[in-house]
Design a protein around this motif. Structure first.
Motif, PDB file in Angstrom:
ATOM      1  N   ILE A   1       0.861  -1.184   0.000  1.00 32.36           N
ATOM      2  CA  ILE A   1       0.000   0.000   0.000  1.00 32.36           C
ATOM      3  C   ILE A   1       0.897   1.233   0.000  1.00 32.36           C
ATOM      4  O   ILE A   1       1.773   1.374   0.867  1.00 32.36           O
ATOM      5  N   ILE A   2       0.687   2.086  -0.963  1.00 35.79           N
ATOM      6  CA  ILE A   2       1.474   3.314  -1.105  1.00 35.79           C
ATOM      7  C   ILE A   2       0.536   4.509  -0.976  1.00 35.79           C
ATOM      8  O   ILE A   2      -0.434   4.633  -1.736  1.00 35.79           O
ATOM      9  N   ALA A   3       0.809   5.350   0.003  1.00 35.31           N
ATOM     10  CA  ALA A   3       0.073   6.609   0.138  1.00 35.31           C
ATOM     11  C   ALA A   3       0.919   7.714  -0.490  1.00 35.31           C
ATOM     12  O   ALA A   3       2.020   8.016  -0.019  1.00 35.31           O
ATOM     13  N   ASN A   4       0.411   8.281  -1.570  1.00 39.55           N
ATOM     14  CA  ASN A   4       1.088   9.380  -2.256  1.00 39.55           C
ATOM     15  C   ASN A   4       0.517  10.714  -1.781  1.00 39.55           C
ATOM     16  O   ASN A   4      -0.590  10.769  -1.231  1.00 39.55           O
ATOM     17  N   PRO A   5       1.239  11.809  -1.998  1.00 40.00           N
ATOM     18  CA  PRO A   5       0.744  13.110  -1.539  1.00 40.00           C
ATOM     19  C   PRO A   5      -0.618  13.459  -2.139  1.00 40.00           C
ATOM     20  O   PRO A   5      -0.858  13.250  -3.342  1.00 40.00           O
ATOM     21  N   ILE A   6      -1.497  13.976  -1.311  1.00 34.41           N
ATOM     22  CA  ILE A   6      -2.811  14.408  -1.777  1.00 34.41           C
ATOM     23  C   ILE A   6      -2.677  15.538  -2.787  1.00 34.41           C
ATOM     24  O   ILE A   6      -3.508  15.693  -3.686  1.00 34.41           O
ATOM     25  N   SER A   7      -1.613  16.298  -2.674  1.00 40.98           N
ATOM     26  CA  SER A   7      -1.414  17.444  -3.569  1.00 40.98           C
ATOM     27  C   SER A   7      -1.273  17.039  -5.027  1.00 40.98           C
ATOM     28  O   SER A   7      -1.438  17.869  -5.930  1.00 40.98           O
ATOM     29  N   GLN A   8      -0.991  15.754  -5.273  1.00 34.51           N
ATOM     30  CA  GLN A   8      -0.852  15.265  -6.647  1.00 34.51           C
ATOM     31  C   GLN A   8      -2.198  14.974  -7.301  1.00 34.51           C
ATOM     32  O   GLN A   8      -2.261  14.699  -8.499  1.00 34.51           O
ATOM     33  N   LEU A   9      -3.283  15.003  -6.520  1.00 32.36           N
ATOM     34  CA  LEU A   9      -4.616  14.750  -7.076  1.00 32.36           C
ATOM     35  C   LEU A   9      -5.126  15.979  -7.810  1.00 32.36           C
ATOM     36  O   LEU A   9      -4.867  17.118  -7.394  1.00 32.36           O
ATOM     37  N   PRO A  10      -5.888  15.766  -8.881  1.00 33.01           N
ATOM     38  CA  PRO A  10      -6.577  16.906  -9.511  1.00 33.01           C
ATOM     39  C   PRO A  10      -7.499  17.587  -8.504  1.00 33.01           C
ATOM     40  O   PRO A  10      -8.073  16.933  -7.628  1.00 33.01           O
ATOM     41  N   GLN A  11      -7.659  18.876  -8.614  1.00 28.25           N
ATOM     42  CA  GLN A  11      -8.423  19.634  -7.625  1.00 28.25           C
ATOM     43  C   GLN A  11      -9.866  19.185  -7.512  1.00 28.25           C
ATOM     44  O   GLN A  11     -10.461  19.241  -6.433  1.00 28.25           O
TER      45      GLN A  11
ATOM     46  N   GLN B   1      -8.486   8.893  -4.539  1.00 26.55           N
ATOM     47  CA  GLN B   1      -8.189   8.054  -5.699  1.00 26.55           C
ATOM     48  C   GLN B   1      -7.514   6.768  -5.240  1.00 26.55           C
ATOM     49  O   GLN B   1      -6.702   6.776  -4.317  1.00 26.55           O
ATOM     50  N   ILE B   2      -7.888   5.665  -5.876  1.00 34.65           N
ATOM     51  CA  ILE B   2      -7.243   4.380  -5.622  1.00 34.65           C
ATOM     52  C   ILE B   2      -6.766   3.827  -6.952  1.00 34.65           C
ATOM     53  O   ILE B   2      -7.564   3.660  -7.877  1.00 34.65           O
ATOM     54  N   LEU B   3      -5.492   3.554  -7.048  1.00 36.61           N
ATOM     55  CA  LEU B   3      -4.936   2.893  -8.219  1.00 36.61           C
ATOM     56  C   LEU B   3      -4.641   1.453  -7.835  1.00 36.61           C
ATOM     57  O   LEU B   3      -3.998   1.196  -6.815  1.00 36.61           O
ATOM     58  N   LEU B   4      -5.111   0.517  -8.634  1.00 39.58           N
ATOM     59  CA  LEU B   4      -4.879  -0.903  -8.371  1.00 39.58           C
ATOM     60  C   LEU B   4      -3.959  -1.480  -9.427  1.00 39.58           C
ATOM     61  O   LEU B   4      -4.107  -1.200 -10.616  1.00 39.58           O
ATOM     62  N   GLU B   5      -3.038  -2.320  -8.968  1.00 39.10           N
ATOM     63  CA  GLU B   5      -2.122  -2.994  -9.885  1.00 39.10           C
ATOM     64  C   GLU B   5      -1.931  -4.413  -9.366  1.00 39.10           C
ATOM     65  O   GLU B   5      -1.708  -4.604  -8.164  1.00 39.10           O
ATOM     66  N   SER B   6      -2.038  -5.402 -10.231  1.00 40.15           N
ATOM     67  CA  SER B   6      -1.891  -6.779  -9.762  1.00 40.15           C
ATOM     68  C   SER B   6      -1.151  -7.610 -10.785  1.00 40.15           C
ATOM     69  O   SER B   6      -1.204  -7.347 -11.990  1.00 40.15           O
ATOM     70  N   TYR B   7      -0.449  -8.619 -10.288  1.00 40.55           N
ATOM     71  CA  TYR B   7       0.236  -9.557 -11.168  1.00 40.55           C
ATOM     72  C   TYR B   7       0.458 -10.860 -10.419  1.00 40.55           C
ATOM     73  O   TYR B   7       0.472 -10.910  -9.184  1.00 40.55           O
ATOM     74  N   LEU B   8       0.617 -11.931 -11.172  1.00 37.27           N
ATOM     75  CA  LEU B   8       0.907 -13.227 -10.583  1.00 37.27           C
ATOM     76  C   LEU B   8       2.328 -13.238 -10.072  1.00 37.27           C
ATOM     77  O   LEU B   8       3.220 -12.588 -10.618  1.00 37.27           O
ATOM     78  N   ALA B   9       2.563 -14.038  -9.020  1.00 37.80           N
ATOM     79  CA  ALA B   9       3.868 -14.033  -8.365  1.00 37.80           C
ATOM     80  C   ALA B   9       4.994 -14.428  -9.303  1.00 37.80           C
ATOM     81  O   ALA B   9       6.125 -13.978  -9.153  1.00 37.80           O
TER      82      ALA B   9
ATOM     83  N   LEU C   1      -4.079   6.805  -3.099  1.00 39.40           N
ATOM     84  CA  LEU C   1      -3.504   5.489  -2.822  1.00 39.40           C
ATOM     85  C   LEU C   1      -3.148   4.715  -4.093  1.00 39.40           C
ATOM     86  O   LEU C   1      -3.830   4.815  -5.113  1.00 39.40           O
ATOM     87  N   LYS C   2      -2.106   3.934  -3.982  1.00 39.21           N
ATOM     88  CA  LYS C   2      -1.790   2.923  -4.978  1.00 39.21           C
ATOM     89  C   LYS C   2      -1.605   1.614  -4.225  1.00 39.21           C
ATOM     90  O   LYS C   2      -0.843   1.552  -3.250  1.00 39.21           O
ATOM     91  N   ILE C   3      -2.302   0.572  -4.667  1.00 40.34           N
ATOM     92  CA  ILE C   3      -2.224  -0.735  -3.998  1.00 40.34           C
ATOM     93  C   ILE C   3      -1.767  -1.765  -5.026  1.00 40.34           C
ATOM     94  O   ILE C   3      -2.379  -1.921  -6.081  1.00 40.34           O
ATOM     95  N   ILE C   4      -0.677  -2.441  -4.706  1.00 42.77           N
ATOM     96  CA  ILE C   4      -0.081  -3.419  -5.619  1.00 42.77           C
ATOM     97  C   ILE C   4      -0.252  -4.811  -5.016  1.00 42.77           C
ATOM     98  O   ILE C   4       0.146  -5.057  -3.876  1.00 42.77           O
ATOM     99  N   LEU C   5      -0.837  -5.702  -5.781  1.00 43.82           N
ATOM    100  CA  LEU C   5      -1.090  -7.079  -5.345  1.00 43.82           C
ATOM    101  C   LEU C   5      -0.195  -8.048  -6.108  1.00 43.82           C
ATOM    102  O   LEU C   5      -0.185  -8.056  -7.339  1.00 43.82           O
ATOM    103  N   LYS C   6       0.536  -8.846  -5.377  1.00 42.05           N
ATOM    104  CA  LYS C   6       1.316  -9.947  -5.951  1.00 42.05           C
ATOM    105  C   LYS C   6       0.584 -11.235  -5.594  1.00 42.05           C
ATOM    106  O   LYS C   6       0.573 -11.661  -4.439  1.00 42.05           O
ATOM    107  N   LYS C   7      -0.060 -11.855  -6.589  1.00 37.95           N
ATOM    108  CA  LYS C   7      -1.044 -12.904  -6.351  1.00 37.95           C
ATOM    109  C   LYS C   7      -0.427 -14.292  -6.411  1.00 37.95           C
ATOM    110  O   LYS C   7       0.215 -14.657  -7.404  1.00 37.95           O
ATOM    111  N   GLN C   8      -0.641 -15.062  -5.349  1.00 40.66           N
ATOM    112  CA  GLN C   8      -0.233 -16.468  -5.319  1.00 40.66           C
ATOM    113  C   GLN C   8      -1.383 -17.412  -4.988  1.00 40.66           C
ATOM    114  O   GLN C   8      -1.365 -18.571  -5.381  1.00 40.66           O
ATOM    115  N   ILE C   9      -2.376 -16.921  -4.245  1.00 41.79           N
ATOM    116  CA  ILE C   9      -3.486 -17.777  -3.813  1.00 41.79           C
ATOM    117  C   ILE C   9      -4.446 -17.976  -4.985  1.00 41.79           C
ATOM    118  O   ILE C   9      -4.901 -16.995  -5.588  1.00 41.79           O
ATOM    119  N   PRO C  10      -4.779 -19.225  -5.330  1.00 48.69           N
ATOM    120  CA  PRO C  10      -5.767 -19.452  -6.399  1.00 48.69           C
ATOM    121  C   PRO C  10      -7.098 -18.795  -6.068  1.00 48.69           C
ATOM    122  O   PRO C  10      -7.489 -18.716  -4.901  1.00 48.69           O
TER     123      PRO C  10
END
Length: 354
Positions: free
Chosen positions: A65-75, A80-88, A129-138
């Motif tokens: 979980i990455i919390a980025n500065p709120i100042s980077q958001l459009p006014q 905002q939540i950015l999701l990113e996922s990939y298999l292990a 927020l940006k949340i990165i998931l590294k997926k191993q569980i079926p």
């Protein structure tokens, strides 16, 4: 300059990394198995009343979980939540989804998204927020692969918020909120129950008797460090569809002596597989074997390799088998791997909170 802080939460040691440009937290989201699963009946709200012993296992997803500065958001944008996922085992991202709360309806069923949005909405927090998931569980396998990711997200956001509250210099850079106190773990529980029936257990983890829809958690004595093998046939079974196949009678609510039930389960856990084989079942077994008769041959293979205890977990179709030692498990894994079974064999062990 990086600032790495140690955080203790319920005896879990975690590290928060503050770079000046972001605040980051890495978490492990453990899978679970159901050592037994009794469907007591169908309730008036159309949910099924359950009595099940859940156990965390070492197989896990990884979440950053990455919390980025709120100042980077459009006014004109809220959180905002950015999701990113990939298999292990992937070298490149399989999925990258950028979204805010008003876009991409298809991602709103994602349990990580639901957890993050629920947390920010409930506590009235603005975040980037940006949340990165590294997926191993079926997935769709009875292992709580989505629920444990949601639970880790809730827990992670609590840790980050409290960390910034205790270290308030940069708090409003990352979490904009009028709240003037830390968030307590118990405040996550109502959110967890709304997200999914297994999410409350995945917040607690360990060994526990779960009742109701699964949201009533009664900790049991530890059943950790037991070697086992999972077999996932790669044929997804969706829980809602599985429950439709169960001819459950109406559940009449009655007052039970919870402590007596806890004592009974602790006694059976202490006596081990001899008593568990006699009295611990999964009520989805007949349905699963009717729909997937080939899984009976896998059960027979497990037993032929001297497994102590073989059951389905959740609504399936994943099977698990316990072995008397890690050596016995590893030998069984070698034998089973030569059978060219369709699907996936996973060597793991029971593991209480990490």
């Amino acid at each position: 300059m990086k600032n790495i802080q140690q955080i203790f939460l319920d005896e879990i040691l975690l590290f928060v990394e503050e770079t000046g440009k972001s605040v980051e937290l890495n978490l492990i989201a453990q899978a679970k198995i159901n050592l037994n699963l009794n469907i007591l009946g169908k309730r008036s709200d159309n949910y099924h009343e359950l009595e099940t012993v859940m156990q965390s296992i070492a197989l896990h997803d990884q979440i950053k979980i990455i919390a980025n500065p709120i100042s980077q958001l459009p006014q004109d944008l809220g959180s905002q939540i950015l999701l990113e996922s990939y298999l292990a085992d992937d070298k490149v991202n399989r999925t990258a989804i950028n979204n805010n709360f008003d876009d991409l309806n298809e991602i709103k069923s994602n349990l990580i998204y639901k957890a993050a949005k629920s947390f920010l909405d409930f506590f009235q927090i603005k975040a980037n927020l940006k949340i990165i998931l590294k997926k191993q569980i079926p997935i769709s396998a009875g292992l709580a692969g989505g629920s444990t990711d949601a639970a880790a997200t809730l827990k992670g956001l609590l840790i980050l918020f409290n960390y910034l509250h205790i270290n308030p210099v940069n708090k409003n850079n990352f979490f904009l909120s009028s709240r003037d106190s830390c968030i307590k773990f118990k405040e996550l529980l109502p959110m967890a129950e709304k997200i999914g029936a297994d999410v409350p257990f995945c917040l607690h983890q360990g060994t526990a008797l779960c009742k109701g829809k699964g949201e009533k958690i009664f900790p049991l004595q530890s059943f950790a460090l037991r070697p086992l093998i999972l077999y996932n046939s790669a044929l997804p079974v969706f829980t809602a569809e599985a429950f439709k196949q169960i001819d459950a009678k109406f559940f009449a609510s009655k007052q039970l002596d919870s402590q007596s039930l806890i004592d009974q389960y602790n006694l059976q856990l202490n006596r081990g597989f001899s008593i568990m084989n006699q009295s611990w079942q999964n009520d989805f077994t007949d349905f699963l074997l009717m729909d997937h008769p080939h899984l009976q041959s896998v059960i027979d293979l497990f037993k032929a390799t001297d497994a102590d205890f073989v059951r389905f977990t959740g609504s399936g179709p994943t099977l698990f088998a316990f072995y008397p030692s890690y050596t016995a498990r590893d030998l069984a894994m070698q034998i089973l791997s030569k059978q060219n079974l369709p699907g996936q064999l996973i060597s793991t062990y029971t593991s209480n909170p990490r």
